[in-house]
Design an enzyme around this catalytic site. Structure first.
Site, short mmCIF file in Angstrom:
data_model
loop_
_atom_site.label_atom_id
_atom_site.label_comp_id
_atom_site.label_asym_id
_atom_site.label_seq_id
_atom_site.Cartn_x
_atom_site.Cartn_y
_atom_site.Cartn_z
N HIS A 55 1.10 17.09 14.51
CA HIS A 55 0.77 17.89 15.50
C HIS A 55 2.00 18.73 16.04
CE1 HIS A 55 -3.00 15.96 15.74
NE2 HIS A 55 -2.27 14.86 16.06
N SER A 78 1.32 21.13 10.72
CA SER A 78 0.43 20.13 11.67
C SER A 78 -0.62 19.16 10.97
CB SER A 78 -0.42 21.24 12.78
OG SER A 78 -0.44 20.76 13.92
N SER A 83 -4.37 21.77 16.48
CA SER A 83 -3.41 21.20 17.39
C SER A 83 -1.84 21.95 17.60
CB SER A 83 -3.25 19.65 16.99
OG SER A 83 -2.58 19.80 15.73
N ASP A 145 0.74 11.64 9.87
CA ASP A 145 0.22 11.55 11.13
C ASP A 145 -1.32 11.58 10.55
OD1 ASP A 145 -1.24 11.13 13.44
OD2 ASP A 145 -0.03 12.43 14.74
N GLU A 207 2.27 7.56 11.64
CA GLU A 207 2.11 7.72 13.22
C GLU A 207 0.96 6.84 13.72
OE1 GLU A 207 4.16 9.03 15.66
OE2 GLU A 207 3.08 9.16 17.28
N ASN A 232 2.67 2.98 14.10
CA ASN A 232 1.56 2.95 15.26
C ASN A 232 1.61 1.62 15.90
OD1 ASN A 232 -1.03 3.90 16.27
ND2 ASN A 232 -1.78 1.98 15.59
N LYS A 237 4.45 2.05 20.98
CA LYS A 237 3.78 3.14 20.32
C LYS A 237 2.38 2.89 20.75
CE LYS A 237 1.50 6.17 18.05
NZ LYS A 237 -0.24 6.34 17.91
N ASP A 241 1.31 5.31 23.89
CA ASP A 241 0.86 6.60 23.43
C ASP A 241 -0.71 6.61 23.29
OD1 ASP A 241 -0.44 8.21 21.09
OD2 ASP A 241 1.54 8.67 20.33
N ASN A 242 -1.32 5.52 22.48
CA ASN A 242 -2.76 5.59 22.14
C ASN A 242 -3.38 5.28 23.63
OD1 ASN A 242 -1.30 5.13 20.01
ND2 ASN A 242 -3.20 4.06 19.01
N CYS A 246 -3.56 9.09 25.96
CA CYS A 246 -4.96 9.47 26.08
C CYS A 246 -5.60 9.32 27.64
CB CYS A 246 -5.90 8.72 25.22
SG CYS A 246 -5.65 8.93 23.47
N HIS A 352 -8.94 10.09 15.20
CA HIS A 352 -8.13 11.14 14.24
C HIS A 352 -8.82 12.15 13.48
CE1 HIS A 352 -4.33 12.26 12.62
NE2 HIS A 352 -5.18 12.47 11.40
N HIS A 405 -0.53 14.74 24.31
CA HIS A 405 -0.10 13.69 25.27
C HIS A 405 1.38 14.42 25.74
CE1 HIS A 405 -2.68 11.02 23.57
NE2 HIS A 405 -1.79 10.32 22.89
N SER A 413 6.93 6.96 21.08
CA SER A 413 6.58 7.07 20.00
C SER A 413 7.48 7.61 18.75
CB SER A 413 5.12 8.09 19.69
OG SER A 413 4.24 7.54 20.84
N GLN A 417 9.40 6.50 15.50
CA GLN A 417 9.45 7.49 14.04
C GLN A 417 10.86 7.70 13.71
OE1 GLN A 417 7.55 8.46 11.92
NE2 GLN A 417 5.49 8.69 12.73
P1 NAI Z 1 -8.29 0.66 17.87
O1 NAI Z 1 -8.50 0.04 16.61
O2 NAI Z 1 -7.42 0.07 18.80
O3 NAI Z 1 -9.75 1.18 18.69
C1 NAI Z 1 -10.79 1.49 17.91
C2 NAI Z 1 -11.91 0.71 18.52
O4 NAI Z 1 -13.49 1.25 17.83
C3 NAI Z 1 -12.03 -0.86 18.14
O5 NAI Z 1 -12.07 -1.69 19.09
C4 NAI Z 1 -13.31 -0.98 17.35
O6 NAI Z 1 -14.02 -2.19 17.57
C5 NAI Z 1 -14.07 0.20 17.94
N1 NAI Z 1 -15.17 0.63 17.04
C6 NAI Z 1 -15.21 0.72 15.56
N2 NAI Z 1 -16.42 1.17 15.05
C7 NAI Z 1 -17.16 1.21 16.26
C8 NAI Z 1 -18.58 1.69 16.38
N3 NAI Z 1 -19.38 1.86 15.42
N4 NAI Z 1 -19.12 1.77 17.68
C9 NAI Z 1 -18.37 1.27 18.61
N5 NAI Z 1 -16.89 0.92 18.50
C10 NAI Z 1 -16.36 0.91 17.39
O7 NAI Z 1 -7.60 2.14 17.38
P2 NAI Z 1 -7.15 3.07 18.41
O8 NAI Z 1 -5.70 2.70 18.31
O9 NAI Z 1 -7.59 3.16 19.70
O10 NAI Z 1 -7.41 4.46 17.74
C11 NAI Z 1 -8.73 5.00 17.56
C12 NAI Z 1 -8.68 6.54 16.80
O11 NAI Z 1 -7.76 7.35 17.61
C13 NAI Z 1 -7.81 6.34 15.69
O12 NAI Z 1 -8.52 7.33 14.74
C14 NAI Z 1 -6.33 6.81 15.69
O13 NAI Z 1 -5.81 7.44 14.79
C15 NAI Z 1 -6.51 7.73 16.84
N6 NAI Z 1 -5.75 8.20 17.79
C16 NAI Z 1 -5.84 9.36 18.35
C17 NAI Z 1 -4.95 9.69 19.39
C18 NAI Z 1 -5.14 11.25 20.09
O14 NAI Z 1 -4.04 11.65 20.84
N7 NAI Z 1 -6.11 11.91 19.99
C19 NAI Z 1 -3.83 9.05 19.65
C20 NAI Z 1 -3.75 7.63 19.14
C21 NAI Z 1 -4.84 7.33 18.44
#
Ligand code: NAI
Length: 484
Positions: A55, A78, A83, A145, A207, A232, A237, A241-242, A246, A352, A405, A413, A417
């Protein structure tokens, strides 16, 4: 191109505004600024050609300028079509010492609101370093990322070796069709490019959760072309961050997009991992009644213990005013769910990729119409007259509808990196074709910088205490299996 610098951004004249915000951000990014002070004389990244796909925000500009201060040559895109902050992109091209007429920064190919073909064109351009006529030069390091650059290089090498890019299949997503088109074009106009640059790449630092998942899959299949560091899963991180990132940027996105009151409403959050935990807390902080949907009983139990209701999406969908997906998984919200939502419910994704919500299916529903309220906010009307508001077309809404963020959390984070880039670039022979995490003492180092910046005072272990709990006085303080 101006002079030797090639780039494509929305508007270079936004650079002055971008520079002001970058300067403010530097103060809020003590992790990156400490690394600049520590390493700028040593120049550990001298000779590194870093291709970055992350991003293109103000915070990322501070990361890029840190990598440059440590000696690297950098090109950037990006990792999401919505983003980019155009002023940050412009300022990164101009650089701290350049002007709009004579930019001296970094080649950036990014603007807010790219089409998918533009997005992948940018990524391909980013991988092509300027080289003398008749020669080719690619990156020797990747900073990714979500894993799009890593995937493009792996697929490029694979199809060049096979001599053919497979025809687009009817079941392919629109985006995958675009990637195949790009590779087909590359094979026709510059055959062998990816197989030439691929083997010269020393490593990738990734990331996010989704990109890391892709890397472990490649490693398990024995297909990884270069070593990888999973940034990550540094504690400083994903647990910051996550979660806390968020917690800040989810409601920032919802508020900027809709300005609908959150208090008193029902919010359904799919996923209670790191991102889900932060999202749920921020919605509750606004007074929403939050329901969590989870597939993992451990996370579901955590949600209950934290005081949330746990239910399935099918059970909760018709009572929710806000529906947020945070799973990193696909097919979470179907068109049947959308049709079951309340009138004018707000639907958004912060995971993501955009496949958490069936946007393609929504567009194909008979009689459905789409009205743009403003960029990245669309009102969809079903044949029966009921409407829902969809944010950022199902792509991560905290970066599409807001600015992602804030700097302080990204400092942690991006310090990881930067350390990971130095680690892979300077110790390339110590890493195999696997996925690694940074050692815990570096995680603790990143944390300490930010504790001190916030005015926290650390308690010192005595020698006797350290011996009693079996650690060194200087750390690391926890075993690798500790979960925080
Ligand atoms: P995580 O693995 O810690 O959490 C995801 C959760 O979703 C898990 O607990 C899992 O059991 C649950 N899950 C999976 N399938 C499901 C379903 N069908 N129904 C309900 N729950 C379900 O992963 P994290 O770190 O929370 O990341 C989640 C996503 O967010 C990833 O794609 C990551 O890359 C992205 N992300 C986005 C950010 C942003 O700024 N927008 C920042 C950090 C991560």
């Amino acid at each position: 191109r101006i002079g030797d610098l090639d780039f494509k951004v929305a508007d270079l004249s936004l650079a002055e505004f971008g520079r002001k915000e970058i300067t403010l951000a530097e103060h809020e990014m003590p992790g990156l600024m400490t690394l600049r002070r520590e390493y700028s004389e040593v120049q550990p990244l001298k000779g590194a050609r870093i291709a970055g796909s992350l991003h293109m925000t103000v915070q990322t500009a501070v990361l890029i300028e840190t990598l440059v201060a440590l000696g690297a040559s950098v090109r950037w895109v990006s990792c999401n079509i919505f983003s980019t902050q155009d002023h940050a992109a412009a300022a990164t091209v101009v650089g701290p010492y350049g002007t709009v007429d004579e930019p001296k920064g970094v080649s950036v190919y990014a603007w807010k609101g790219e089409t998918l073909p533009e997005y992948w064109w940018c990524t391909d351009q980013m991988l092509r370093w300027p080289a003398p006529a008749g020669e080719r030069q690619g990156p020797n390091m990747i900073l990714d990322d979500g894993g799009d650059v890593t995937m493009l290089i792996h697929k490029g090498v694979q199809y060049e070796k096979a001599g053919v890019v497979p025809p687009t299949d009817e079941s392919d997503s629109e985006e995958w069709g675009v990637v195949l088109d790009l590779l087909r074009k590359s094979l026709a106009t510059d055959p062998g490019y990816y197989s030439e640059i691929g083997p010269k790449i020393l490593g990738v630092t990734e990331e996010t959760t989704t990109g890391v998942l892709r890397l472990y899959q490649l490693a398990a299949a024995g297909e990884l072309l270069f070593p990888a560091i999973n940034v990550n899963d540094s504690v400083t991180k994903s647990k910051f961050d996550n979660k806390y990132g968020c917690r800040h940027s989810l409601i920032d996105g919802i508020n900027r997009a809709t300005d609908v009151l959150i208090g008193g409403k029902v919010a359904l959050v799919a996923g209670y991992g790191d991102v889900g935990k932060g999202c749920a807390e921020s919605l509750r902080g606004q007074g929403a009644r939050v329901i969590i949907a989870e597939i993992d009983p451990i996370c579901a139990l955590q949600a209950l213990m934290d005081g949330y209701q746990v239910a399935t999406i099918d059970q909760a969908i018709s009572s929710a005013d806000f529906i947020i997906t945070t799973t990193g998984n696909k097919d979470i919200i179907t068109t049947a769910h959308m049709q079951a939502m309340k009138h004018q419910a707000v639907l958004g994704n912060i995971g993501h990729f955009d496949n958490e919500i069936d946007m393609a299916g929504l567009a194909k529903l008979p009689g459905v119409t789409k009205l743009e309220i403003k960029p990245q906010v669309h009102l969809w009307t079903f044949a029966n007259g009921k409407t829902i508001l969809v944010l950022s077309e199902g792509r991560l809404l905290n970066l599409g509808n807001a600015t992602g963020h804030p700097s302080f959390v990204m400092s942690a984070s991006f310090a990881n990196q930067t350390i990971a880039q130095i680690e892979l670039f300077t110790k390339r022979n110590e890493y195999d074709l696997e996925v690694y995490r940074l050692p815990k003492h570096l995680d603790e180092k990143v944390a300490l910088i930010h504790v001190l910046a916030l005015g926290g005072e650390m308690t010192k272990l005595t020698k006797e205490q350290a011996e009693y709990i079996g650690v060194d006085v200087e750390g690391p303080y926890k075993a690798d299996h500790y979960r925080y």
